[in-house]
Scaffold this active site. Structure first.
Site, PDB file in Angstrom:
ATOM      1  N   GLN A  43       0.811  -1.222   0.000  1.00 57.91           N
ATOM      2  CA  GLN A  43       0.000   0.000   0.000  1.00 57.91           C
ATOM      3  C   GLN A  43       0.848   1.278   0.000  1.00 57.91           C
ATOM      4  O   GLN A  43       0.303   2.371  -0.157  1.00 57.91           O
ATOM      5  CB  GLN A  43      -0.947   0.007   1.200  1.00 57.91           C
ATOM      6  N   ASN A  44       2.158   1.155   0.186  1.00 57.68           N
ATOM      7  CA  ASN A  44       3.014   2.338   0.125  1.00 57.68           C
ATOM      8  C   ASN A  44       3.086   2.786  -1.327  1.00 57.68           C
ATOM      9  O   ASN A  44       3.313   1.978  -2.227  1.00 57.68           O
ATOM     10  CB  ASN A  44       4.403   2.051   0.695  1.00 57.68           C
ATOM     11  N   ARG A  45       2.950   4.082  -1.542  1.00 59.61           N
ATOM     12  CA  ARG A  45       2.851   4.607  -2.905  1.00 59.61           C
ATOM     13  C   ARG A  45       4.181   5.074  -3.484  1.00 59.61           C
ATOM     14  O   ARG A  45       4.230   5.650  -4.561  1.00 59.61           O
ATOM     15  CB  ARG A  45       1.817   5.727  -2.909  1.00 59.61           C
ATOM     16  N   PHE A  46       5.267   4.821  -2.779  1.00 52.30           N
ATOM     17  CA  PHE A  46       6.585   5.313  -3.194  1.00 52.30           C
ATOM     18  C   PHE A  46       6.919   4.950  -4.649  1.00 52.30           C
ATOM     19  O   PHE A  46       7.273   5.824  -5.447  1.00 52.30           O
ATOM     20  CB  PHE A  46       7.670   4.764  -2.260  1.00 52.30           C
ATOM     21  N   SER A 141       4.804   9.013   1.448  1.00 55.50           N
ATOM     22  CA  SER A 141       4.199   8.053   0.520  1.00 55.50           C
ATOM     23  C   SER A 141       3.474   6.939   1.264  1.00 55.50           C
ATOM     24  O   SER A 141       2.841   6.082   0.652  1.00 55.50           O
ATOM     25  CB  SER A 141       5.278   7.454  -0.388  1.00 55.50           C
TER      26      SER A 141
END
Length: 171
Positions: A43-46, A141
């Site tokens: 789920q981290n958008r980095f 992020s």
């Protein structure tokens, strides 16, 4: 609820001698520690942010992510080398031992440092700013930063990242 655990950063900084910008997180999440690489939580958008900034797909494997970073002269590391932490909670971080950033700065062409999130910047300001280093804030992020949708994160990150890379290219 889990308890505080003293943890040492389990993997090395990602950079090479041509890295021009450094993006610092606070400390790897539980998922990143398990996978032994940066921003591994699904789920981290980095990685989505970087992919959209450069209009390019970032592959799912660690090798593909490393190649992407290298191609775009981006280095990754974290502000913390060791700390006590509860799970992945930045707000629980205690007993900090900061990373030695001179290690990476001396072996690369880094001219701009960015902090991914408020906690990373707060820790950077406490432990690295006294060494004369400056960093630019990037909104986190992390999926915990629900106030920022992906599009808004890209909007905030893109001009800062591209400007820093162009600045180095003009030298």
């Amino acid at each position: 609820m889990s308890t505080l655990e003293h943890v040492t950063h389990p993997f090395a900084p990602e950079y090479d001698s041509n890295s021009q910008i450094l993006i610092l997180g606070s400390f790897p999440s539980v998922q990143s520690r398990k996978q032994n690489f940066y921003y591994a939580h699904p789920q981290n958008r980095f990685w989505k942010i970087l992919g959209q900034i450069f209009n390019e797909e970032v592959g799912p494997s660690i090798e593909q992510k490393k190649a992407f970073l290298k191609a775009h002269h981006i280095a990754l590391w974290d502000v913390i080398e060791q700390c006590s932490i509860q799970g992945s909670s930045d707000s629980s971080i205690r007993d900090v031992i900061p990373t030695n950033l001179s290690y990476i700065l001396d072996q690369s062409k880094i001219t701009s440092i960015f902090c991914n999130g408020k906690k990373a910047l707060q820790l950077f300001d406490r432990y690295q700013k006294p060494n004369g280093l400056q960093a630019t804030y990037l909104p986190s992020s992390s999926p915990a930063n629900a106030a920022f949708r992906l599009e808004r994160l890209v909007e905030e990150w893109k001009p800062l990242i591209l400007e820093a890379l162009e600045k180095e290219d003009l030298k």
